[in-house]
Design a protein around this motif. Structure first.
Motif, short mmCIF file in Angstrom:
data_model
loop_
_atom_site.label_atom_id
_atom_site.label_comp_id
_atom_site.label_asym_id
_atom_site.label_seq_id
_atom_site.Cartn_x
_atom_site.Cartn_y
_atom_site.Cartn_z
N SER A 1 0.93 -1.04 -0.12
CA SER A 1 0.30 -0.54 0.02
C SER A 1 0.80 1.80 0.41
CB SER A 1 -0.69 0.82 1.38
OG SER A 1 -0.55 0.02 3.36
N HIS A 2 1.97 1.46 0.04
CA HIS A 2 2.91 2.49 0.42
C HIS A 2 3.33 3.09 -1.60
CE1 HIS A 2 6.55 4.81 2.32
NE2 HIS A 2 5.32 5.65 2.00
N VAL A 3 2.79 4.38 -1.45
CA VAL A 3 3.38 4.49 -3.09
C VAL A 3 4.76 4.20 -3.05
CG1 VAL A 3 3.13 7.00 -4.22
CG2 VAL A 3 0.68 6.12 -3.14
N ASP A 4 5.70 5.12 -2.14
CA ASP A 4 7.06 5.42 -2.23
C ASP A 4 8.26 3.73 -2.45
OD1 ASP A 4 7.18 8.21 -2.21
OD2 ASP A 4 6.88 8.27 0.32
N PRO B 11 2.52 3.48 -9.68
CA PRO B 11 2.74 1.30 -9.85
C PRO B 11 1.38 0.80 -8.38
CG PRO B 11 5.03 1.95 -10.21
CD PRO B 11 4.14 3.36 -9.63
N TYR B 12 1.82 1.48 -7.19
CA TYR B 12 0.42 1.25 -6.33
C TYR B 12 -0.75 1.58 -6.59
CZ TYR B 12 -2.48 1.79 -2.17
OH TYR B 12 -3.29 2.08 -1.47
N SER B 13 -1.07 2.94 -7.21
CA SER B 13 -2.34 3.07 -7.62
C SER B 13 -2.73 2.19 -8.89
CB SER B 13 -2.80 4.51 -7.88
OG SER B 13 -1.62 5.43 -8.51
N ALA B 14 -2.17 2.30 -9.78
CA ALA B 14 -2.43 1.45 -11.14
C ALA B 14 -2.99 -0.39 -10.52
CB ALA B 14 -1.11 1.20 -12.51
N SER B 15 -2.15 -0.63 -9.68
CA SER B 15 -2.58 -2.26 -9.03
C SER B 15 -3.31 -2.04 -8.60
CB SER B 15 -0.64 -2.50 -8.35
OG SER B 15 -0.76 -2.08 -7.31
N LYS B 16 -3.44 -0.98 -7.83
CA LYS B 16 -4.89 -1.10 -7.22
C LYS B 16 -6.53 -0.80 -8.16
CE LYS B 16 -6.14 -1.21 -3.70
NZ LYS B 16 -6.12 -3.02 -2.57
N ALA B 17 -6.06 -0.10 -8.98
CA ALA B 17 -6.74 -0.24 -10.10
C ALA B 17 -7.12 -1.80 -10.49
CB ALA B 17 -6.77 1.05 -11.58
N ALA B 18 -6.17 -1.76 -10.89
CA ALA B 18 -6.75 -3.61 -11.47
C ALA B 18 -6.73 -4.12 -10.74
CB ALA B 18 -5.16 -4.17 -12.10
N SER B 19 -6.76 -4.48 -10.18
CA SER B 19 -7.81 -5.38 -8.66
C SER B 19 -9.22 -4.93 -8.90
CB SER B 19 -7.04 -5.71 -7.42
OG SER B 19 -6.84 -4.46 -6.12
N ASP B 20 -9.40 -3.85 -8.64
CA ASP B 20 -10.77 -2.85 -8.59
C ASP B 20 -11.30 -3.73 -10.20
OD1 ASP B 20 -9.57 -1.95 -7.20
OD2 ASP B 20 -10.65 0.36 -7.43
N HIS B 21 -11.03 -3.71 -11.09
CA HIS B 21 -11.35 -3.72 -12.29
C HIS B 21 -11.71 -5.23 -12.44
CE1 HIS B 21 -11.18 -0.37 -13.93
NE2 HIS B 21 -10.00 -0.05 -14.11
N LEU B 22 -10.74 -6.81 -11.81
CA LEU B 22 -10.94 -7.56 -11.85
C LEU B 22 -12.40 -8.39 -10.78
CD1 LEU B 22 -6.92 -9.25 -10.43
CD2 LEU B 22 -8.62 -9.80 -12.90
N VAL B 23 -12.64 -7.26 -9.56
CA VAL B 23 -13.31 -7.75 -9.12
C VAL B 23 -14.85 -7.06 -9.50
CG1 VAL B 23 -14.62 -6.95 -6.67
CG2 VAL B 23 -11.80 -7.98 -6.74
N GLU C 226 5.80 4.76 8.47
CA GLU C 226 6.09 4.81 6.67
C GLU C 226 5.09 6.36 6.35
OE1 GLU C 226 6.46 1.70 4.51
OE2 GLU C 226 4.27 1.62 4.31
N LYS C 227 4.13 5.97 6.65
CA LYS C 227 3.30 7.30 6.17
C LYS C 227 3.14 8.45 7.41
CE LYS C 227 1.76 3.67 3.54
NZ LYS C 227 -0.08 3.55 3.67
N LEU C 228 2.64 8.77 6.45
CA LEU C 228 2.90 11.08 7.74
C LEU C 228 2.95 10.64 8.57
CD1 LEU C 228 3.48 14.29 6.55
CD2 LEU C 228 1.13 13.98 6.08
N ILE C 229 1.18 10.21 8.88
CA ILE C 229 1.09 11.26 10.21
C ILE C 229 2.61 10.29 11.67
CG2 ILE C 229 -1.07 10.99 12.10
CD1 ILE C 229 -2.22 12.14 9.69
N PRO C 230 2.16 9.12 11.39
CA PRO C 230 3.27 8.24 12.59
C PRO C 230 4.01 8.11 12.30
CG PRO C 230 2.06 6.97 10.78
CD PRO C 230 1.36 7.94 10.51
N LEU C 231 5.15 8.67 11.19
CA LEU C 231 6.53 9.10 10.89
C LEU C 231 6.00 10.27 11.51
CD1 LEU C 231 9.34 8.58 9.44
CD2 LEU C 231 7.85 9.98 7.60
N MET C 232 5.45 11.66 11.05
CA MET C 232 5.45 12.67 11.80
C MET C 232 6.09 12.28 13.57
SD MET C 232 6.36 14.71 9.47
CE MET C 232 7.08 13.11 7.89
#
Length: 361
Positions: free
Chosen positions: A83-86, A157-169, A196-202
């Motif tokens: 789930s992490h874009v970076d 690449p993260y959001s593209a992979s999630k988009a692909a999974s949405d289309h499969l479903v 690694e995400k914004l809020i907990p990292l800060m």
């Protein structure tokens, strides 16, 4: 029983904890325990017979099918994802494997199980796929928020992979009549969020006296959703959502990243002041923006409210204060997840970038 994938991750573990706090229906929790999966999140359920944990990979369709046939769940709630874009920018292959191939393998196993159920159980079965607003791409400052009919335009690449999974479903519902539901949520925050995400990292860096890395000018806007509100929305969709439908889940809290960091600093200044009296804001450091960084996300969650009566219970102000307090109250949890491998990742991702600007807000 319900079958939860990725139930040791951030949102998944909150969902499992909230589910068992409100229901006696057991949970089969299936998680690969990658870096973001943490059984410590579920320590409160250690001796709870309603929680059955199995370590495994959603790409292993044979294992999934065997578990489904053994435990006979009435529903699958699918959180498991990279789930992490970076991380997807640095290494996209894992995202393709887990988010696309894994969702495909899970769908195939679930369809085989569902096809063999008696008619009454078959009619009651649900497959709920948890996705993200990032599949819709980015918005301009004056654009209307994303709706369920917004065209997909993933930019990482993260959001593209999630988009692909949405289309499969979606395709499994329309091709096979498989009883699917999909939710697309905005940025979650709250307890057990991997730092690694914004809020907990800060929060973690502020307490450690480290720099608070802000991408670019910090004016990227996100809609923030407290994780327990998200869990409540998923329960509503699972209970009464229309088959084959998509429901957007948002917090109605658009905030610029820099404003979020300032808010965190101000709360920490109040709850845990620095010994020298300085504000945590002095630790803010601007770093080079990541490639393809989406400028704004915003969710229109009116369909979910109109059809199922859901609205978030937390404002950003109440939710973010609860979140900071949780991290202050659980330093051992933070220390446990900040392993050597995690520290190396943060160094690679943030501080090997070319500096941009000063070290103060």
């Amino acid at each position: 029983m319900i079958f939860v994938t990725g139930g040791a991750g951030f949102i998944g573990s909150n969902f499992v904890l909230d589910w068992l706090a409100q229901s006696d229906e057991p949970v089969l929790n299936f998680d690969k325990l990658t870096y973001a999966g943490n059984l410590n999140n579920l320590a409160a359920l250690k001796d709870d017979a309603r929680h059955v944990f199995v370590r495994g990979d959603i790409c292993d369709g044979e294992q999934v099918l065997a578990l489904l046939r053994e435990h006979q769940p009435r529903a699958i709630v699918h959180f498991a994802a990279e789930s992490h874009v970076d991380r997807s920018i640095h290494g996209p292959a894992e995202f393709i494997n887990t988010n696309i191939n894994g969702t495909f393998a899970l769908l195939e196993a679930a369809r085989a199980y569902w096809s063999g159920l008696p008619e009454a159980e078959k009619g009651a079965f649900r497959f709920l796929h948890v996705s993200t607003d990032e599949v819709y791409g980015t918005l301009g400052p004056d654009d209307a928020p994303f709706t369920e009919t917004t065209a997909y335009a993933p930019n990482s690449p993260y959001s593209a992979s999630k988009a692909a999974s949405d289309h499969l479903v979606r395709s499994y519902h329309h091709t096979y009549g498989f009883p699917t539901l999909t939710t697309n949520c905005s940025n979650n925050y709250g307890p057990y969020h991997f730092p690694e995400k914004l809020i907990p990292l800060m929060i973690a860096n502020a307490q450690a006296g480290k720099a608070l890395p802000v991408y670019g000018d910090g004016q990227q806007i996100r809609d923030w959703l407290y994780v327990s509100d998200h869990c409540a929305a998923i329960r509503r969709v699972l209970a009464d959502g229309r088959l084959g439908e998509v429901y957007n889940v948002g917090g109605w809290n658009e905030k610029a990243n820099l404003d979020v960091v300032h808010t965190l600093c101000d709360i920490l200044d109040s709850l845990k002041p620095k010994a020298d009296g300085a504000s945590y804001r002095t630790q803010i450091a601007y770093v080079k923006d990541r490639p393809g960084h989406d400028r704004r996300y915003a969710i229109d969650a009116r369909k979910l409210e109109r059809e199922l009566g859901w609205r978030p219970a937390e404002t950003f102000e109440t939710g973010i204060r609860k979140t900071v307090q949780w991290y202050l109250d659980h330093p051992d949890w933070v220390a446990d997840v900040q392993s050597g491998a995690y520290a190396k990742w943060v160094e690679t991702n943030y501080f090997n970038r070319e500096a941009e600007g000063s070290s103060a807000a």
